[in-house]
Design an enzyme around this catalytic site. Sequence first.
Site, PDB file in Angstrom:
ATOM      1  N   ARG A  58       0.839  -1.197   0.000  1.00 23.02           N
ATOM      2  CA  ARG A  58       0.000   0.000   0.000  1.00 23.02           C
ATOM      3  C   ARG A  58       0.871   1.243   0.000  1.00 23.02           C
ATOM      4  O   ARG A  58       1.907   1.299   0.654  1.00 23.02           O
ATOM      5  CB  ARG A  58      -0.904   0.017   1.233  1.00 23.02           C
ATOM      6  CG  ARG A  58      -1.746   1.284   1.336  1.00 23.02           C
ATOM      7  CD  ARG A  58      -2.649   1.270   2.538  1.00 23.02           C
ATOM      8  NE  ARG A  58      -1.873   1.277   3.779  1.00 23.02           N
ATOM      9  CZ  ARG A  58      -2.421   1.138   4.983  1.00 23.02           C
ATOM     10  NH1 ARG A  58      -3.708   0.971   5.126  1.00 23.02           N
ATOM     11  NH2 ARG A  58      -1.665   1.158   6.046  1.00 23.02           N
ATOM     12  N   CYS A  60       0.159   5.537   0.475  1.00 23.89           N
ATOM     13  CA  CYS A  60      -0.865   6.478   0.939  1.00 23.89           C
ATOM     14  C   CYS A  60      -0.304   7.881   0.811  1.00 23.89           C
ATOM     15  O   CYS A  60       0.817   8.155   1.256  1.00 23.89           O
ATOM     16  CB  CYS A  60      -1.229   6.173   2.385  1.00 23.89           C
ATOM     17  SG  CYS A  60      -2.572   7.202   3.024  1.00 23.89           S
TER      18      CYS A  60
END
Length: 80
Positions: A58, A60
């Site tokens: 991930r 972000c």
Amino acid sequence: GIEAQTRRALENISAILAEAGYALSDVVKTTVLLQDIGDFAAMNAVYAGFFTSGMPARVCYQVAALPMGALVEIDAVAVK
């Protein structure tokens, strides 16, 4: 709020994946865009409830603005 928008985004991703014969467990990478990086912990608490086995990679980022005043936008890449 951020929790409701995160939940809705992940529910939508889950439905799209299911329609294509995939599941959240097939997700290998997500990108999360936040209007306010200060919302990370609240977003992450909801996110962790959807990805319970084998968290995908991930990234972000905080962004200046999202369409229609959204607080979060999430995209996902799934592989079988």
